[in-house]
Design a protein around this motif. Structure first.
Motif, PDB file in Angstrom:
ATOM      1  N   GLU A  29     -10.821  25.939 -22.528  1.00  0.00           N
ATOM      2  CA  GLU A  29     -11.616  26.704 -21.570  1.00  0.00           C
ATOM      3  C   GLU A  29     -13.089  26.722 -21.977  1.00  0.00           C
ATOM      4  O   GLU A  29     -13.412  26.683 -23.164  1.00  0.00           O
ATOM      5  N   LEU A  30     -13.981  26.766 -20.982  1.00  0.00           N
ATOM      6  CA  LEU A  30     -15.399  26.980 -21.278  1.00  0.00           C
ATOM      7  C   LEU A  30     -15.770  28.393 -20.836  1.00  0.00           C
ATOM      8  O   LEU A  30     -15.703  28.718 -19.654  1.00  0.00           O
ATOM      9  N   VAL A  31     -16.112  29.201 -21.819  1.00  0.00           N
ATOM     10  CA  VAL A  31     -16.464  30.586 -21.536  1.00  0.00           C
ATOM     11  C   VAL A  31     -17.964  30.747 -21.685  1.00  0.00           C
ATOM     12  O   VAL A  31     -18.535  30.333 -22.690  1.00  0.00           O
ATOM     13  N   ALA A  32     -18.607  31.312 -20.681  1.00  0.00           N
ATOM     14  CA  ALA A  32     -20.045  31.561 -20.786  1.00  0.00           C
ATOM     15  C   ALA A  32     -20.266  32.997 -21.224  1.00  0.00           C
ATOM     16  O   ALA A  32     -19.613  33.909 -20.725  1.00  0.00           O
ATOM     17  N   LYS A 176     -20.862  19.602 -19.226  1.00  0.00           N
ATOM     18  CA  LYS A 176     -19.618  20.034 -18.590  1.00  0.00           C
ATOM     19  C   LYS A 176     -18.611  18.878 -18.540  1.00  0.00           C
ATOM     20  O   LYS A 176     -17.431  19.045 -18.846  1.00  0.00           O
ATOM     21  N   TYR A 188     -20.285  29.222 -24.436  1.00  0.00           N
ATOM     22  CA  TYR A 188     -21.583  28.761 -23.979  1.00  0.00           C
ATOM     23  C   TYR A 188     -22.469  29.960 -23.694  1.00  0.00           C
ATOM     24  O   TYR A 188     -22.260  30.675 -22.722  1.00  0.00           O
ATOM     25  N   ALA A 196     -24.334  29.672 -16.045  1.00  0.00           N
ATOM     26  CA  ALA A 196     -23.042  30.288 -16.352  1.00  0.00           C
ATOM     27  C   ALA A 196     -22.075  30.096 -15.185  1.00  0.00           C
ATOM     28  O   ALA A 196     -20.915  29.719 -15.376  1.00  0.00           O
ATOM     29  N   ALA A 200     -18.998  27.541 -16.237  1.00  0.00           N
ATOM     30  CA  ALA A 200     -17.954  28.261 -16.957  1.00  0.00           C
ATOM     31  C   ALA A 200     -16.662  28.389 -16.158  1.00  0.00           C
ATOM     32  O   ALA A 200     -16.671  28.440 -14.932  1.00  0.00           O
ATOM     33  N   ASP A 201     -15.552  28.415 -16.885  1.00  0.00           N
ATOM     34  CA  ASP A 201     -14.277  28.783 -16.282  1.00  0.00           C
ATOM     35  C   ASP A 201     -14.211  30.291 -16.134  1.00  0.00           C
ATOM     36  O   ASP A 201     -13.682  30.813 -15.163  1.00  0.00           O
ATOM     37  N   VAL A 203     -16.738  33.918 -17.095  1.00  0.00           N
ATOM     38  CA  VAL A 203     -18.037  34.395 -17.550  1.00  0.00           C
ATOM     39  C   VAL A 203     -17.873  35.775 -18.178  1.00  0.00           C
ATOM     40  O   VAL A 203     -17.249  36.660 -17.601  1.00  0.00           O
TER      41      VAL A 203
END
Ligand SMILES: Nc1ncnc2c1ncn2[C@@H]1O[C@H](COP(=O)(O)OP(=O)(O)O)[C@@H](O)[C@H]1O
Ligand SMILES: [Mg+2]
Lengths: 363, 322
Positions: A29-32, A176, A188, A196, A200-201, A203
């Motif tokens: 996962e990409l978390v902002a 990304k 991130y 964001a 992001a997946d 935030v």
């Protein structure tokens, strides 16, 4: 790898820079981490990196507490706003530095460097020192340096903030794309909500060291849980007006200070705060339109018009209440003219004026 | 690459139109004059006067009026003197040991340690190391003499050596070399310490953090990041302290007066030229000895520049196209 923060706090002296933050980033996962400057984003990131010791709480990697681990044991890659390339080394030496520290054989280093520099299109720059590279090139080298370790977790600290607007856009896409392709869990940090929201997946919105919300981007925009989030997300920011809700007789109305009342659709009726029926109405500029006076909800005087390129920002005064709206390219009412405004009340938000919590969405 | 060629092409055709004007006229001369005069009077003149005097037989006998030119006579005499080679080695050893173990070595060690411990503790330790420098030379050297003296006054002899049944005489004659290194080293270390500390503290925090994330231990970070980052201050302190040590002799003069094999080159020049016991000052020969120091100093400076790869500290211009 799954990364979890459990009641993480970090104090500097007597002051909490991060206060009781709990969140989990699932594998890939990409978390902002989104929030204004000084809200504790970097501190959170450096705690995850192991540079700062948490004052309280735990950091879990795949369920394992890593609080006591040195940065080098954590298997992380990090990219900084300032790029943070080692000035006395050339790009190649920067990229393979982590392998040099681990005393890997030379041919392995060369192979790995070739792989990541091709991935980032910097193969021709490897002999240059940091000072001989442009900002975008430096950031690519920094990204290569983070990726060569094949980290389990990638940490970004405002990586695009120092780049010019056009480059920022293309790097955003590229980061990304790489992140999805490599499937590396990423945190991130950014103060730029567009960044964001697009990358992001999920935030995490931070304010004064505290985590205010941790939701997918759409929900952040569509279902803000607090007034702060509602005004922080979206640009220009949401209009706020103190109203009273009049629920007598078949239908509900929001009554502005100056007596103007607007009908509230049934399915968008807010809960009432504990005391009284005074609430704060929030409506985004894109949900307010300038219309012919007969179909308008309220009459307004135009106090300011600004062209934003694709659309116009029209600032109006409704009996002392300031309301901003976004209009289409052709619609540019003259200053000081009187216009009719239509509020799309099916997209309105309501907040408790005391606790500032949403009266529509569960917390 | 086409791009950069094109750009330099434009630069060439435009250059004569604009910047040229700034170079015309004698303005630069007047701007440089004050600094130039100061440099000439206070830096070059002494060197030139030394060189000129070294080519004469000037002494207390000839006075300032009856001297004669002797060409390289003083230098030839130097080469034939039996003490010359010995003093040369004493000087080299003295400079090298003091530099390596104290003025650079100890300075670097203190700077590294005090920047890796809590801040206030670090400041305290560095303050302690400043004490020798702010103590007047005579008092400071006197302290060392008491340290080395024979019982009952000697600190080391009466407190440590005597109870253990060791030698009890004055420690100075037998260990004179060690003492001149210590005496100078304890003063000299603080200079480099201050410069290295501020250099280490001004290294960008982000690259320090980046190196930790890249997996460096504290020691690896010192080796791969901190030392390369303070290469300039290292070069500066090494050069500056070499030159100071080559030319300084006050502490040695007060401590041993040059006895027991501690007459370094600068002290020798002083003794021959300005401090003969019988009042026979040989200005010409003294100047020749001093002139050798100047040449040694220049050689050392050049050597350091090469060793620290001065050229690599400059880099090529960047090209802003990806
Ligand atoms: N090393 C530090 N020592 C003391 N205070 C710090 C330190 N780092 C950050 N802070 C403070 O903690 C707060 C959060 O900082 P930071 O995490 O850098 O915010 P952000 O990255 O969101 O801009 C700020 O008030 C900052 O002044
Ligand atoms: Mg920050």
């Amino acid at each position: 790898m799954k990364m979890e923060l459990v009641n993480l706090s970090k104090k500097f002296g007597d002051v909490y820079a991060v206060k009781n933050v709990s969140l989990a980033a699932e594998d890939g996962e990409l978390v902002a981490l989104l929030g204004p400057s000084g809200c504790g984003k970097t501190t959170t990131l450096l705690s995850i990196a192991g540079v700062y010791r948490p004052t309280e709480g735990e950091i879990l990697f795949n369920g394992l507490c890593v609080n006591k681990m040195q940065p080098k044991e954590r298997d992380i890659g990090m990219v900084f706003q300032s790029y943070a390339l080692y000035p006395h080394m050339n790009a190649y030496q920067n990229i393979v530095f982590s392998l040099v520290l681990r005393k890997r054989p030379k041919d392995e280093m060369e192979r790995a460097a070739k792989r990541v520099s091709e991935m980032l299109g910097i193969g021709h720059l490897l002999k240059r020192k940091a000072a001989e590279l442009s900002g975008g090139q430096q950031q690519r080298v920094a990204l290569a340096r983070a990726l060569i370790k094949e980290p389990k977790l990638l940490l970004f600290d405002e990586p695009l903030s120092n780049l010019d607007a056009r480059l920022r856009l293309s790097m955003r896409e590229e980061i990304k794309r790489l992140q999805v392709q490599l499937g590396i869990t990423s945190i991130y940090v950014t103060h730029d909500q567009v960044e964001a929201m697009t990358m992001a997946d999920r935030v995490a919105v931070m304010h004064d060291g505290e985590l205010l919300a941790y939701v997918p981007p759409e929900e952040l925009h569509e279902r803000p849980r607090t007034e702060f989030i509602a005004t922080f997300i979206g640009s220009p920011s949401m209009n706020l007006a103190d109203v009273t809700v009049d629920n007598t007789g078949g239908s509900a109305h929001a009554v502005l200070k100056n007596g103007v009342s607007v009908k509230i659709p049934k399915e968008r009726l807010p809960r009432m705060p504990q005391r009284g029926n005074a609430v704060r109405l929030g409506i985004r500029p894109e949900d307010v339109s300038v219309v012919a006076e007969r179909s308008a909800d309220v009459q307004a005087r135009v106090t300011f018009v600004e062209s934003l390129g694709r659309e116009n920002l029209v600032v109006c005064d409704v009996g002392g209440q300031r309301i901003q709206c976004l209009t289409g390219p052709g619609q540019k009412p003259p200053l000081d003219s009187t216009v009719g405004l239509k509020l799309d009340m099916s997209r309105a938000h309501y907040f408790d004026p005391e606790s500032q919590v949403s009266l529509l969405w569960e917390n | 690459m086409k791009d950069s060629e094109a750009r330099s092409g434009t630069a060439l055709t435009q250059a004569p139109q604009f910047p040229r004007r700034l170079n015309t006229g004698p303005a630069w001369f007047w701007f440089l004059l004050p600094a130039g005069v100061i440099t000439l009077v206070f830096f070059f003149a002494p060197v030139i006067i030394t060189l000129v005097i070294s080519a004469t037989n000037m002494s207390t006998i000839t006075g300032l009026t009856r001297w004669e030119w002797v060409g390289f006579g003083n230098y030839e005499r130097l080469l034939s003197l039996p003490q010359t080679v010995r003093r040369f080695w004493i000087t080299l050893r003295y400079v090298l040991f003091t530099l390596v173990f104290f003025n650079v070595g100890m300075a670097l060690l203190i700077a590294l340690i005090t920047t890796h411990i809590p801040r206030q503790l670090g400041t305290f330790f560095r303050a302690v190391w400043l004490l020798p420098r702010i103590t007047p030379v005579v008092a400071y050297v006197f302290m060392w003499q008491i340290m080395a003296a024979a019982p009952p006054h000697g600190v080391i002899t009466s407190n440590i050596l005597e109870p253990l049944g060791g030698p009890t005489g004055n420690l100075l004659p037998a260990n004179a070399f060690l003492f001149i290194v210590l005496v100078n080293g304890f003063i000299g270390a603080s200079f480099g310490m201050i410069i290295f500390t501020s250099a280490i503290e001004s290294i960008r925090q982000d690259i320090m953090v980046a190196s930790l994330v890249d997996g460096a231990s504290k020691l690896q970070r010192i080796r791969y990041i901190i030392l390369p980052q303070i290469r300039w201050p290292l070069l500066f302190v090494t050069t500056y302290q070499t030159l100071s040590l080559l030319t300084s002799y006050e502490q040695i003069l007060v401590l041993t007066g040059g006895r027991w094999g501690t007459e370094v080159w600068a002290l020798w020049a002083f003794n021959v030229g300005l401090d003969d016991y019988y009042g026979f000052f040989q200005y010409g020969l003294g100047a020749a000895i001093a002139a050798v120091l100047v040449i040694m100093g220049i050689l050392f400076a050049l050597l350091y520049m090469r060793y620290f790869r001065f050229n690599e500290l400059l880099h090529e211009p960047r090209i802003d196209v990806l």
